[in-house]
Design an enzyme around this catalytic site. Structure first.
Site, mmCIF file in Angstrom:
data_model
loop_
_atom_site.group_PDB
_atom_site.id
_atom_site.type_symbol
_atom_site.label_atom_id
_atom_site.label_comp_id
_atom_site.label_asym_id
_atom_site.label_seq_id
_atom_site.Cartn_x
_atom_site.Cartn_y
_atom_site.Cartn_z
ATOM 1 N N ASP A 362 0.865 -1.176 0.000
ATOM 2 C CA ASP A 362 0.000 0.000 0.000
ATOM 3 C C ASP A 362 0.899 1.222 0.000
ATOM 4 O O ASP A 362 1.777 1.361 0.872
ATOM 5 C CB ASP A 362 -0.896 -0.009 1.236
ATOM 6 C CG ASP A 362 -2.015 1.006 1.138
ATOM 7 O OD1 ASP A 362 -3.192 0.625 1.326
ATOM 8 O OD2 ASP A 362 -1.713 2.182 0.852
ATOM 9 N N LEU A 363 0.700 2.112 -0.946
ATOM 10 C CA LEU A 363 1.555 3.302 -0.997
ATOM 11 C C LEU A 363 1.235 4.220 0.179
ATOM 12 O O LEU A 363 0.076 4.408 0.558
ATOM 13 C CB LEU A 363 1.310 4.051 -2.315
ATOM 14 C CG LEU A 363 1.683 3.305 -3.599
ATOM 15 C CD1 LEU A 363 1.432 4.185 -4.806
ATOM 16 C CD2 LEU A 363 3.131 2.861 -3.558
ATOM 17 N N ASP A 405 -4.371 2.532 -4.492
ATOM 18 C CA ASP A 405 -2.910 2.496 -4.409
ATOM 19 C C ASP A 405 -2.462 1.180 -3.769
ATOM 20 O O ASP A 405 -1.435 1.109 -3.117
ATOM 21 C CB ASP A 405 -2.379 3.697 -3.623
ATOM 22 C CG ASP A 405 -2.950 3.719 -2.208
ATOM 23 O OD1 ASP A 405 -2.417 4.488 -1.378
ATOM 24 O OD2 ASP A 405 -3.929 2.990 -1.939
#
Lengths: 755, 325
Positions: A362-363, A405
């Site tokens: 997960d960004l 994301d």
């Protein structure tokens, strides 16, 4: 922040689920339509075959060839018959004239001796010519036969006198040409020719001054008649022989020509016939066929066209499969494909000792980048991250994007330490990456959750949940790190709970176990129509009513948000239609999650549902959160405009919570702004909230939007909002959301009550 | 006798001996004194028939008749008047009456129709010419005699023999009543070492049949203008047969050379005229016309088909009449 992360993750999951669902529907639709086409064609042909079997072109051509050959044969035989008959008749006449002339000359001594001489030459001539049956020499009167010769010496010599008719014909001429009397009818076996025997002389000493060029007068005297009989049976036999031989020869030639022609036709049409098999296979849906492109120009053209079409269909299938299995933005595999690969890897792990690792990435602060430089730059960031992950991963690893994301990596054949190495490597890749947009430079970090796959203790959903939880742990512990999943009690309980909700949500979707509650949105004007927001509820395992915030997370995680959205839309419109049929002029406001924007067919499905229930578009308002709208700006714009064309209206929900620039609000063609309840709750006491609400109202008014205030719980708050100019009011003050529509008049009276 | 004297062999024998030479010269002188030229005879005769007027009656306007009439008028001058038959009995009968009423005692009938017409004339001396079948029509009488329409056979056979030295057998096919003509011709042919046979037929049919079946043994055929047995088709056929079979045919008309004749022999109009005039001069109102039924002609006009002659391998002969075919 956790809520934001969860919200983002939720949105991403919704988006992924929506995309996946829409692609699946699209591919399914295409396959159904193609198969349906082929099947319908086959069925049609079968039905046609049931009535009359389709004719084979090859057989038809061959049949025509046979027909034509028979026709030619008949024409040829007719020609032979006619020409033979004509030629023989003509020949017979000419021969008979020749014989008559010859016999006339041979018979000269008879007339010189008045029949006293017997001319053996005549007998010899007759014997030498079997066609001549007899010859008779008559005197000048035609009554007396001065000599008669027969081919059959034993035959009785019939010597009929010439009748007057014959004599008249032979005599009534201008003597320019010798007349002949042909008798074909009295005796079928004999062709009889009678001619006068002439002597000519130049008139009265006309040889004096004889001129070869100037015909002088001659006188003709008939001294007798010659009667020649020809054996017609001989000629008939000849004719029959010619006819038979000619017919047989013609028949043989025609048959040979027919067989050769058949062979040539079949050879020429063979390429066409060969097309049947690949076409049949193609009709069965087998697109792997290749049609041979050899033969005549037309066949080659057809074959090439077919091959081109097959190739195009294959490419389109491939493209559709790719679309169905890949994320359109980044090109990475999507949830559906990844889950398939994960299941396969899990299955392999169950049969051996090999282990693999599932990494959930997960960004960190992706929303920040999106909010700072816009969603376009956010998309570019996602693409850049995808490429970096793809390059870093091994060829046999699977890298996917779950939406938003969120990325996932399936690292095959790795133990725990190698998995850690992979995680560290991915971290490093992103740490080394800098993203520049609009003059801003961003460091891109991520949080990675890792779970090992080495036995069949967990299924794919559980593994995914583990990786997700591990990622969550990584974020909780400061981000920009990885966390290996550990089965702690907390994790296990959350995991079990998560999976439980997932199943319940699926059951609710499939069996209609959701509940729809309605909460009035009361306008300030006296004649405002009934207006209700539709709110989704479901019951927990104990039968207690559960708010969406409880089960939405699981729904997003397991990609079911789009299905939930559609369930809400369908059922809301059905209920609305029922009320409207009862005569109530009601409007509904229906919530849409951001995930549903991924479905390109959303607008058409909504329009279809409106038409189905005969609901005017103006009776429906769709609510989208500010965050979703900003996140899916272009799609939101497109959807809003598309549905507004059908009379629907849109409301921007939770306004004020998304930190969006007002520029976005200006560009969105929404009709209502719903100020987040967070700002309304404490408006009586919190001056900042009050000021913020006021500014939001002013902005909304300046933009020409109608304002809705949520979470109104008391009359003071109502009055404050009324003074600000808010248009619609919603909250527990007017009543909690209920399964049935509350009394609208009561709610309206509450709004319009005098202070 | 002159012929005998003038024979080459005899001349050579005589000339070799001076005495005989002298005798011959004297004889010749005496002979010349005795003979007279036709003109002198004519002059002598003129004195007896000088006042006789002649009517020349021509059968039709045709060169074969007109040429003779021209020659007659040239010689007879004003004494002769030419008439043409119309072919219409009334007019021709009128002509007969006119002549009977006239003082023209002598009539020349040129052609068969004129000769036949002349039968209605009484007390006239009639000489016919250009008639072949005079016996057929019984034209000859005391006062009606003729001139042959056939050139001298000796000249024909002499010419023919010179053209074809190997010619030995010739046949002639005619209708009846030509024994005398043929007999004379046989004698003439014999002198040339040619055997002449005569076949009598009665129609063109028989002529054709005879030609094809009996001429095979003959080298040549002497075709005479007997209309009773000839037709155009028959002539074409036999001429064609002759060419195919290499037969030499002597014809009576140069046109027949084109269809296969080898040599044509026709009378000269002036000769015919002279013979007619001679007979007229001999004619007498009381005794009629003396002499044979028909007198022979003295001259012949020959034409030779040189192409056929070459084909038959014959000697090319310079003709004294015409250029050949």
């Amino acid at each position: 922040m956790r809520l934001i992360v969860i919200g983002l993750r939720t949105e991403a999951s919704r988006a992924i689920a929506a995309v996946r669902a829409s692609l699946v529907r699209l591919v399914t639709k295409i396959r159904v339509s193609v198969s349906g086409y082929f099947l319908s064609t086959t069925a049609f042909l079968s039905r046609q075959g049931a009535r009359t079997k389709p004719r084979s072109l090859v057989n038809r051509i061959l049949y025509l060839q046979v027909l034509w050959s028979v026709l030619i044969f008949l024409v040829a035989v007719s020609g032979i018959w006619w020409s033979t008959t004509y030629l023989i008749r003509d020949n017979l006449f000419e021969r008979s004239v020749q014989w008559a002339t010859e016999l006339d000359e041979l018979g000269t001594p008879l007339y010189a001796s008045n029949g006293k001489l017997q001319i053996t030459d005549i007998a010899k001539r007759i014997m030498a010519s079997p066609e001549i049956s007899y010859v008779r020499y008559y005197d000048a009167s035609g009554e007396k036969v001065i000599a008669s010769y027969h081919d059959d010496p034993d035959a009785e010599a019939e010597s009929p006198a010439l009748d007057k008719n014959q004599l008249g014909t032979l005599g009534a001429t201008d003597h320019s040409t010798k007349p002949y009397f042909i008798d074909k009818d009295s005796d079928p076996d004999t062709y009889r020719l009678i001619a006068p025997v002439w002597v000519k002389s130049i008139k009265s000493d006309g040889l004096m001054g004889f001129n070869l060029d100037k015909p002088g007068a001659e006188q003709i005297r008939v001294i007798g008649f010659i009667d020649v009989g020809l054996d017609r049976t001989r000629f008939s036999r000849v004719q029959d022989n010619v006819l038979i031989v000619g017919s047989i020869t013609t028949a043989i030639i025609v048959l040979i020509a027919m067989f050769i022609g058949r062979h040539l036709i079949m050879s020429a049409l063979a390429p066409l016939s060969r097309l049947k098999i690949p076409l049949a296979r193609l009709a069965q849906g087998e697109t792997g066929v290749e049609v041979e492109s050899v033969g005549d120009e037309e066949i080659v053209a057809i074959s090439q066209a077919l091959n081109t079409t097959i190739k195009a269909v294959n490419e389109r299938d491939e493209a559709l499969r790719k679309i169905a299995d890949h994320d359109p933005l980044t090109g990475l595999v999507n949830r559906t494909y990844f889950m398939r690969e994960l299941a396969e890897t899990l299955d392999e792990a169950s049969h051996g000792d090999a282990s693999s690792a599932l990494l959930f990435i997960d960004l960190d602060q992706f929303k920040y980048v999106n909010d700072t430089v816009g969603h376009g730059a956010g998309d570019r960031l996602l693409i850049q991250v995808s490429e970096a992950l793809r390059h870093r991963a091994r060829d046999y690893d699977v890298v996917g994007r779950f939406g938003g994301d969120e990325f996932v990596v399936l690292a095959r054949d790795v133990d725990q330490s190698s998995a850690v190495g992979v995680a560290r490597g991915l971290l490093k890749v992103l740490q080394d990456m800098r993203f520049v947009a609009d003059g801003h430079s961003f460091n891109i970090y991520c949080s990675i959750g890792v779970t090992m796959i080495h036995n069949t203790r967990y299924n794919v959903d559980e593994l995914l949940s583990q990786a997700d939880m591990a990622c969550f742990q990584a974020k909780s512990r400061g981000r920009n790190r990885y966390h290996m999943f550990e089965v702690s009690d907390y994790d296990k309980k959350a995991l079990v709970e998560d999976i439980g909700w997932s199943q319940r949500i699926r059951d609710a979707i499939d069996h209609g176990e959701f509940l729809l509650h309605f909460q009035p949105m009361v306008g300030g004007k006296a004649d405002d129509q009934e207006f209700y927001e539709v709110l989704l509820r479901m019951t927990d395992s104990e039968g207690q009513l559960v708010a969406p915030s409880v089960f939405f997370q699981a729904a997003e995680r397991f990609g079911m948000m789009v299905d939930v959205d559609y369930w809400v839309i369908a059922n809301s419109l059905a209920i609305l239609a029922d009320y409207r049929r009862d005569g109530r002029d009601i409007r509904f406001s229906i919530n849409l999650s951001g995930h549903v924007f991924e479905d390109q067919a959303l607008a058409s499905k909504i329009v279809e549902a409106l038409d189905e229930h005969k609901i005017p578009g103006s009776a429906v308002v769709f609510e989208v959160t500010e965050q979703s709208a900003v996140r899916y700006m272009d799609r939101a714009n497109s959807l809003i405009q598309s549905l507004q064309n059908h009379g629907c209206q849109f409301a921007l929900d939770d306004f004020g919570t998304g930190f969006s620039s007002y520029g976005y609000i200006k560009s969105l063609p929404i009709d209502y702004i719903k100020i987040s309840g967070d700002f309304i709750q404490d408006i009586r006491h919190d001056h900042v909230d009050k000021v913020m609400v006021k500014s939001m109202v002013e902005i909304a008014k300046a933009l020409g939007k109608k304002i809705v205030a949520e979470n109104i719980e008391d009359v003071e708050t109502l009055h404050i909002l009324q003074d600000m100019g808010v248009d619609f009011f919603q909250g527990y003050y007017f009543g909690a959301p209920m399964e049935t529509l509350p009394d609208w008049e009561v709610s309206r009276a509450m709004v319009n009550a005098k202070r | 006798m002159l012929n005998v004297l003038l024979r080459r062999e005899y001349l050579r024998f005589v000339w070799a001996r001076p005495s005989l030479r002298l005798a011959m010269l004297a004889l010749l002188f005496a002979a010349s004194a005795c003979t007279t030229t036709p003109e002198e005879e004519d002059a002598a005769d003129d004195s007896s028939s000088a006042e006789l007027k002649v009517a020349i009656v021509v059968s039709q306007r045709a060169p074969v008749f007109d040429d003779v009439a021209e020659q007659l008028q040239r010689v007879l001058g004003k004494r002769a008047v030419r008439y043409y038959l119309t072919g219409k009995s009334a007019a021709d009968s009128e002509l007969a009456r006119t002549l009977m009423a006239s003082d023209r005692q002598q009539v020349v009938a040129i052609g068969l129709p004129a000769a036949l017409w002349s039968k209605q004339l009484q007390n006239r001396q009639i000489v016919f010419c250009q008639v072949f079948n005079y016996r057929q029509y019984k034209l000859v009488s005391d006062s009606r005699k003729g001139v042959s329409s056939v050139p001298p056979a000796d000249q024909l056979f002499g010419k023919w023999k010179a053209l074809s030295p190997s010619l030995r057998r010739v046949v002639t096919i005619t209708g009846p009543y030509h024994k005398h003509l043929v007999a004379a011709a046989k004698a003439a042919a014999a002198k040339q070492g040619i055997g002449l046979d005569h076949i009598v037929v009665r129609s063109d049919k028989e002529f054709r049949y005879t030609f094809k079946n009996r001429v095979v043994n003959y080298q040549g055929v002497w075709l005479l203008p007997d209309n009773r047995i000839l037709s155009r088709s028959a002539m074409h056929e036999v001429m064609s047969y002759s060419v195919r079979n290499g037969k030499q045919v002597a014809v009576f008309n140069p046109q027949l050379l084109a269809i296969g004749g080898l040599i044509s022999a026709e009378p000269k109009p002036e000769d015919v005229a002279n013979q007619v005039i001679r007979r007229l001069r001999q004619a007498n109102a009381k005794t009629g016309i003396p002499g044979p039924d028909v007198t022979a002609l003295g001259q012949t006009r020959f034409q030779i088909n040189t192409v056929l002659a070459r084909q038959l391998g014959l000697k090319s002969v310079n003709t004294n009449a015409g250029n050949g075919v």
